[in-house]
Scaffold this active site. Structure first.
Site, mmCIF file in Angstrom:
data_model
loop_
_atom_site.group_PDB
_atom_site.id
_atom_site.type_symbol
_atom_site.label_atom_id
_atom_site.label_comp_id
_atom_site.label_asym_id
_atom_site.label_seq_id
_atom_site.Cartn_x
_atom_site.Cartn_y
_atom_site.Cartn_z
ATOM 1 C CD GLU A 239 -2.396 -1.331 2.561
ATOM 2 O OE1 GLU A 239 -2.959 -2.630 3.079
ATOM 3 O OE2 GLU A 239 -2.087 -0.071 3.755
ATOM 4 C CE LYS A 241 5.589 6.067 6.440
ATOM 5 N NZ LYS A 241 5.297 6.687 6.647
ATOM 6 N NE ARG A 246 -1.322 3.838 11.355
ATOM 7 C CZ ARG A 246 -0.483 3.275 11.442
ATOM 8 N NH1 ARG A 246 0.631 3.586 12.299
ATOM 9 N NH2 ARG A 246 -1.057 2.247 12.081
ATOM 10 N NE ARG A 266 3.063 6.384 15.455
ATOM 11 C CZ ARG A 266 3.729 6.465 14.154
ATOM 12 N NH1 ARG A 266 3.888 7.302 12.668
ATOM 13 N NH2 ARG A 266 4.843 5.628 14.560
ATOM 14 N NE ARG A 414 9.167 1.008 15.332
ATOM 15 C CZ ARG A 414 8.533 1.802 14.687
ATOM 16 N NH1 ARG A 414 8.610 1.854 13.512
ATOM 17 N NH2 ARG A 414 8.635 3.344 15.470
ATOM 18 C CE LYS A 420 8.634 3.535 9.196
ATOM 19 N NZ LYS A 420 8.187 4.018 10.236
#
Length: 553
Positions: A239, A241, A246, A266, A414, A420
């Site tokens: 997808e 970024k 966020r 976020r 994470r 990413k």
């Protein structure tokens, strides 16, 4: 015990701080929590998590360093020079309070009294009222109590304890499965309430409480398409970024049963009022839904193309943006995951199943609507990743996120199932630790920023790694100057030591070894890319990331 004392809580925190062994910390905390009655248990669990209100509670104490140090001076008669010297020694306002009030004996303050004190601060009107409350409290409690009360005011205990360890202690204290404790905390957003569930043996009754932000899943950075292919099963999803904010969208029943939409950043702040265009678009969604995505600005002439983050910055902090601003900088919520559906968490489902749920929702047909589904494609080879990356950049986005189709959603963590690939420029997210007045036309503003990274994922110690003064506009520097004045804790001539709250994204030429900085590295020719108000200091990059960039050179 009927109502636990704040001194006993502080003494327990001090014992936890005194050991570096995780099992010992757990044993101390477990024994303490197991002996508490329900109301004290809830308060203690929150306090050990470094918070004074439930995480879904929007209240704040609104107390900064100037109030704390002013109150300490008033109570002890200590000079500004002495308090500044002590802060230089300890680097923590709570430890300064514990030092200058060390001779004070314990008080009779109860945990419930401390909770009421924090609530009074949140309700107080004005700085003077809050200063009076803090001064009165510090004037009647013991030194150890003052040390940890001030730490709680600062929002960080710094005793080597995280909320995950509080969850572990609750599980062991009450014989509850750790997975059930953690899931209940996800569902309720209040470790205090979860502590009570644990003590009663009723964790299985916890149900999703809408409109409390849930931790966001994070992605691991990788350097090249080949690295991504090596890390992912084949085939995998990619997808775009996005270069925005966020955000998490909650859609559910509000007061009197009316549909309510709420947006959380976020940093877990409620930002709903700033995006009425997005809220209107999401009102067509079914209730009981929590979506993960990104708020971005887009080009009105080419809705598929995202505008740079700097365009969206004109809408940051606006509680009621006008029609002209919304027309000039339209925003949309790009959804790429679903956390809850039909009022139940779906984080344990595979990504491909969550994606199917997402695709089945009634998304607005117009490209200019305030909400849209994130495009996704499946790839296997490095060439396909490179092609997708190039297309994402052409759409004005930062790069790519690659996702394992069989991955669950891990809030607040994470993992390696999301990775990413960002812009070609190497960047670091850092936090400002010191600022200095500029020269020439910038002599009246704080424009030179010393910044740091975290020592590691588990060690929040800040290590300075560079200093930057290029990349921001005069307007941005002027606004930051006001912020830095407000969070200054010490001054040395032109230099201000500040609370580490302002996060920057910086780019640079190379990373080079340096004995000048605590990190052991320095960034050559650093330049500020942007201010990251969407990211908390607890999520800045680590020394390991700096090493990786140095080795990659």
């Amino acid at each position: 015990m009927s109502d636990a004392s704040f001194h006993d809580w502080s003494e327990t925190a001090h014992r936890i701080r005194a050991t570096t062994k995780r099992l010992e910390k757990n044993a101390i905390l477990r024994a303490y929590l197991a002996a508490l009655e329900e109301s004290s248990l809830a308060i203690a669990a929150r306090f050990f998590s470094g918070i004074v209100f439930p995480r879904h509670d929007a209240r704040t104490t609104q107390v900064g360093g100037s109030i704390i140090f002013g109150a300490l001076a008033a109570v002890t008669g200590a000079s500004d020079e002495l308090l500044s010297e002590r802060y230089t020694q300890y680097g923590d306002a709570g430890d300064v309070a514990g030092d200058v009030l060390a001779a004070r004996p314990p008080s009779t303050l109860a945990l419930s009294d401390a909770e009421s004190f924090f609530a009074s601060l949140a309700a107080a009107a004005g700085t003077n009222a809050r200063r009076a409350l803090v001064t009165e409290m510090l004037g009647r409690i013991g030194g150890l109590e003052a040390q940890y009360l001030v730490k709680l005011l600062g929002g960080e205990l710094r005793i080597g304890l995280k909320e995950a360890q509080v969850e572990e202690a609750l599980a062991s204290a009450f014989g509850a499965p750790l997975g059930e404790v953690r899931r209940a905390n996800l569902l309720r957003g209040d470790i205090g309430e979860v502590a009570q569930f644990s003590s009663r043996g009723t964790l299985d009754t916890a149900r999703l409480a809408m409109f409390h932000p849930i931790g966001f899943m994070l992605a691991q950075p990788l350097a090249t398409p080949d690295d991504i292919v090596a890390a992912m099963p084949s085939p995998f999803a990619v997808e775009d970024k996005y270069d925005g904010i966020r955000a998490q969208a909650h859609i559910g029943a509000g007061e009197a049963g009316a549909l309510r939409v709420a947006l959380f950043s976020r940093t877990l702040d409620d930002i709903t009022r700033g995006y009425p265009d997005v809220v209107a678009a999401l009102e067509s969604m079914p209730a009981g839904l929590v979506l993960d995505g990104e708020l971005i600005a887009y080009d009105p002439a080419i809705p598929e193309r995202a505008l740079p983050f700097k365009a969206l910055q004109t809408r940051l902090g606006r509680k009621a943006p006008g029609a002209a601003l919304m027309a000039a900088v339209p925003a949309t919520f790009v959804a790429y995951d679903v956390i809850a559906a039909d009022g139940a968490l779906v984080v344990d489902e595979w990504y491909r199943e969550r994606r199917a749920r997402l695709a089945a929702l009634p998304w607005p047909a117009e490209a200019t609507a305030g909400a849209r589904l994130a495009p996704m494609r499946t790839v296997s080879a490095a060439g396909e990743v490179e092609e997708a990356f190039t297309a994402a950049r052409a759409r004005g986005n930062e790069g790519l996120i690659a996702k394992d189709p069989t991955s669950s959603y891990a809030p607040g963590r994470r993992g390696k199932t999301w990775v990413k690939l960002k812009r070609a420029l190497a960047t670091l997210d850092v936090v400002v630790t010191g600022v200095e007045r500029g020269h020439g036309r910038r002599r009246g503003v704080l424009s030179d920023y010393t910044f740091a990274v975290r020592a590691s994922e588990s060690d929040p110690t800040l290590l300075n790694v560079g200093k930057a003064y290029n990349g921001l506009t005069d307007v941005e520097i002027a606004a930051l100057t006001e912020r830095f004045h407000a969070i200054t804790v010490e001054k040395y001539g032109r230099f201000h030591k500040v609370r580490p709250e302002v996060v920057l994204e910086v780019t640079f030429d190379i990373v080079q070894p340096s004995a000048r900085h605590k990190a052991g590295f320095a960034l050559r020719f650093p330049r500020i890319v942007r201010v990251r108000d969407d990211k908390p200091p607890s999520e800045i990059d680590t020394l390991e990331r700096v090493r990786q960039l140095a080795n990659a050179q």
